[in-house]
Scaffold this active site. Structure first.
Site, mmCIF file in Angstrom:
data_model
loop_
_atom_site.group_PDB
_atom_site.id
_atom_site.type_symbol
_atom_site.label_atom_id
_atom_site.label_comp_id
_atom_site.label_asym_id
_atom_site.label_seq_id
_atom_site.Cartn_x
_atom_site.Cartn_y
_atom_site.Cartn_z
ATOM 1 N N ASN A 7 -2.160 6.807 -4.175
ATOM 2 C CA ASN A 7 -1.725 7.103 -2.813
ATOM 3 C C ASN A 7 -1.266 8.564 -2.765
ATOM 4 O O ASN A 7 -0.346 8.956 -3.497
ATOM 5 C CB ASN A 7 -0.578 6.141 -2.447
ATOM 6 C CG ASN A 7 -0.045 6.398 -1.058
ATOM 7 O OD1 ASN A 7 0.168 7.541 -0.668
ATOM 8 N ND2 ASN A 7 0.195 5.340 -0.304
ATOM 9 N N HIS A 10 2.162 11.778 -0.231
ATOM 10 C CA HIS A 10 3.231 12.767 -0.408
ATOM 11 C C HIS A 10 2.713 14.154 -0.758
ATOM 12 O O HIS A 10 3.481 15.118 -0.745
ATOM 13 C CB HIS A 10 4.283 12.243 -1.388
ATOM 14 C CG HIS A 10 4.969 11.034 -0.802
ATOM 15 N ND1 HIS A 10 5.541 11.061 0.452
ATOM 16 C CD2 HIS A 10 5.110 9.764 -1.253
ATOM 17 C CE1 HIS A 10 6.025 9.853 0.737
ATOM 18 N NE2 HIS A 10 5.769 9.060 -0.283
ATOM 19 N N HIS A 43 -1.849 6.580 4.116
ATOM 20 C CA HIS A 43 -1.217 5.784 5.178
ATOM 21 C C HIS A 43 -1.111 6.672 6.414
ATOM 22 O O HIS A 43 -0.352 7.639 6.418
ATOM 23 C CB HIS A 43 0.176 5.331 4.708
ATOM 24 C CG HIS A 43 0.879 4.433 5.668
ATOM 25 N ND1 HIS A 43 2.056 3.810 5.353
ATOM 26 C CD2 HIS A 43 0.601 4.051 6.942
ATOM 27 C CE1 HIS A 43 2.467 3.076 6.382
ATOM 28 N NE2 HIS A 43 1.596 3.213 7.358
ATOM 29 N N ARG A 45 0.423 7.055 9.591
ATOM 30 C CA ARG A 45 1.550 6.464 10.332
ATOM 31 C C ARG A 45 1.497 6.851 11.794
ATOM 32 O O ARG A 45 1.000 7.920 12.149
ATOM 33 C CB ARG A 45 2.876 6.938 9.721
ATOM 34 C CG ARG A 45 3.243 6.210 8.461
ATOM 35 C CD ARG A 45 4.600 6.680 7.942
ATOM 36 N NE ARG A 45 5.074 5.772 6.923
ATOM 37 C CZ ARG A 45 5.847 4.710 7.154
ATOM 38 N NH1 ARG A 45 6.271 4.438 8.366
ATOM 39 N NH2 ARG A 45 6.210 3.934 6.162
ATOM 40 N N ARG A 49 3.789 11.504 10.107
ATOM 41 C CA ARG A 49 4.765 12.311 9.364
ATOM 42 C C ARG A 49 4.145 12.986 8.140
ATOM 43 O O ARG A 49 4.663 13.962 7.642
ATOM 44 C CB ARG A 49 5.962 11.463 8.941
ATOM 45 C CG ARG A 49 5.640 10.438 7.898
ATOM 46 C CD ARG A 49 6.872 9.710 7.430
ATOM 47 N NE ARG A 49 7.410 8.828 8.434
ATOM 48 C CZ ARG A 49 8.212 7.790 8.140
ATOM 49 N NH1 ARG A 49 8.574 7.566 6.882
ATOM 50 N NH2 ARG A 49 8.651 6.997 9.078
ATOM 51 N N GLU A 70 -4.261 2.753 4.780
ATOM 52 C CA GLU A 70 -3.118 1.894 5.143
ATOM 53 C C GLU A 70 -2.742 2.187 6.578
ATOM 54 O O GLU A 70 -2.687 3.361 6.970
ATOM 55 C CB GLU A 70 -1.917 2.300 4.300
ATOM 56 C CG GLU A 70 -1.602 1.402 3.166
ATOM 57 C CD GLU A 70 -0.352 1.902 2.471
ATOM 58 O OE1 GLU A 70 0.677 2.139 3.126
ATOM 59 O OE2 GLU A 70 -0.427 2.071 1.259
ATOM 60 N N THR A 101 7.304 1.917 3.475
ATOM 61 C CA THR A 101 7.065 0.552 3.958
ATOM 62 C C THR A 101 8.057 -0.397 3.291
ATOM 63 O O THR A 101 8.041 -0.568 2.073
ATOM 64 C CB THR A 101 5.618 0.127 3.625
ATOM 65 O OG1 THR A 101 4.745 1.197 3.982
ATOM 66 C CG2 THR A 101 5.232 -1.121 4.375
ATOM 67 N N GLU A 151 -2.451 -7.394 -0.821
ATOM 68 C CA GLU A 151 -1.750 -6.474 -1.722
ATOM 69 C C GLU A 151 -0.323 -6.995 -1.811
ATOM 70 O O GLU A 151 0.377 -7.108 -0.787
ATOM 71 C CB GLU A 151 -1.771 -5.038 -1.197
ATOM 72 C CG GLU A 151 -1.032 -4.104 -2.154
ATOM 73 C CD GLU A 151 -1.213 -2.631 -1.848
ATOM 74 O OE1 GLU A 151 -2.251 -2.242 -1.280
ATOM 75 O OE2 GLU A 151 -0.283 -1.865 -2.189
ATOM 76 N N HIS A 190 3.776 -0.679 -4.759
ATOM 77 C CA HIS A 190 5.028 -0.216 -4.154
ATOM 78 C C HIS A 190 6.106 -0.141 -5.230
ATOM 79 O O HIS A 190 6.412 -1.130 -5.870
ATOM 80 C CB HIS A 190 5.524 -1.104 -3.007
ATOM 81 C CG HIS A 190 6.301 -0.299 -2.011
ATOM 82 N ND1 HIS A 190 7.579 0.119 -2.234
ATOM 83 C CD2 HIS A 190 5.944 0.206 -0.812
ATOM 84 C CE1 HIS A 190 7.981 0.840 -1.209
ATOM 85 N NE2 HIS A 190 7.017 0.913 -0.337
HETATM 86 N N1 PXP Z 1 1.044 -0.004 -1.275
HETATM 87 C C1 PXP Z 1 1.491 0.035 0.005
HETATM 88 C C2 PXP Z 1 0.963 -0.976 0.971
HETATM 89 C C3 PXP Z 1 2.401 1.025 0.422
HETATM 90 O O1 PXP Z 1 2.844 1.049 1.689
HETATM 91 C C4 PXP Z 1 2.802 2.001 -0.512
HETATM 92 C C5 PXP Z 1 3.715 3.117 -0.067
HETATM 93 O O2 PXP Z 1 3.049 3.934 0.830
HETATM 94 C C6 PXP Z 1 2.299 1.924 -1.816
HETATM 95 C C7 PXP Z 1 1.443 0.895 -2.178
HETATM 96 C C8 PXP Z 1 2.673 2.931 -2.852
HETATM 97 O O3 PXP Z 1 4.039 2.854 -3.105
HETATM 98 P P1 PXP Z 1 4.726 3.991 -3.984
HETATM 99 O O4 PXP Z 1 4.559 5.270 -3.220
HETATM 100 O O5 PXP Z 1 6.140 3.533 -4.086
HETATM 101 O O6 PXP Z 1 4.002 4.024 -5.297
#
Ligand code: PXP
Length: 235
Positions: A7, A10, A43, A45, A49, A70, A101, A151, A190
């Site tokens: 992901n 960031h 993601h 949003r 952001r 996402e 999330t 997931e 997550h």
């Molecule tokens: N899976 C989902 C559905 C999420 O919303 C997120 C956070 O955006 C992640 C995985 C990844 O989580 P993390 O950034 O804490 O590794």
């Protein structure tokens, strides 16, 4: 061994701190793939952001990239998914005030809405995943709603300590084995990081782990390609 979805939200968080054009998410996706990522997640949003619409559009056109989008199950997002056609969409609950999330989607409590969203997305040949807590009622509801994947939210596992963590891992395992028995494919994610990922990666039958924050944080010190390679080695 599960696949690794990275992901890169960031990377866009850093870019948006200055509303600049770098660091570029397409370059980040390339670096993650070079480090062994099997797919890329972003993601989009409602408040934009970090990831922007043009990021989704550019990433969805990248050859050789399996993109997981996402998003919340809103009309606006469904329209964007149907146009940009990522490989998969993961429906998540979204609150404007949250930092990330926070919980899983209440599929059982919003069956008609989630089922309609799944249908509109899969009509376009896009795989649908539902981000849910490790709760057996939600697993059964995800199957009823027509999802291809779930997931499993690993946040409670990641935040728990000691014996509580063992219990949370067991919940993830039970949800995964129930889902596999129903013919669903199972991802998890997550809060997973370089320290806590091992026990989750060892659970049988998981298809892919989606990991963002810890990899992008590590990338500040070693670069994204190496940060991904290190996570891949742990898996
Ligand atoms: N899976 C989902 C559905 C999420 O919303 C997120 C956070 O955006 C992640 C995985 C990844 O989580 P993390 O950034 O804490 O590794």
């Amino acid at each position: 061994m599960p696949l690794l979805g990275v992901n890169i939200d960031h990377v866009a968080t850093v870019r948006q701190a200055r509303r600049a054009s770098t660091p570029d998410v397409v370059a980040a996706a390339r670096a993650a793939l070079a480090g062994g990522a099997d797919s890329i997640t972003v993601h989009l949003r409602e408040d934009r952001r970090h990831i922007l619409d043009q990021d989704v559009s550019r990433l969805s056109k990248m050859p050789g990239l399996r993109l997981n989008l996402e998003m919340a199950a809103t009309e606006e997002m469904i329209r964007i998914a149907r146009v940009s056609r990522p490989d998969s969409v993961c429906l998540v609950p979204e609150k404007r005030q949250e930092l990330t999330t926070e919980g899983g989607l209440d599929v059982a409590g919003q069956m008609a809405r989630v089922r309609a969203a799944c249908r509109k997305i899969s009509d376009k040949g896009i795989h649908v995943s539902l981000f849910i807590a490790p709760d057996l009622d939600q697993v059964a509801a995800a199957k009823d709603a027509g999802a291809d994947f779930i997931e499993i939210h690993t946040g409670a596992y990641a935040h728990a300590k000691g014996p509580a963590r063992v219990l949370e891992l067991r919940k993830v395992q039970d949800a995964a084995s129930t889902a596999l028995g129903l013919g669903l494919k199972v991802n998890a994610g997550h809060g997973l990081d370089y320290v806590n990922v091992g026990p989750v990666a060892c659970l049988p039958g998981l298809y892919e782990l989606n990991i963002g924050f810890s990899i992008v944080g590590r990338a500040l010190f070693v670069g994204l390609e190496t940060a991904v390679r290190e996570m891949k080695a742990l898996l």
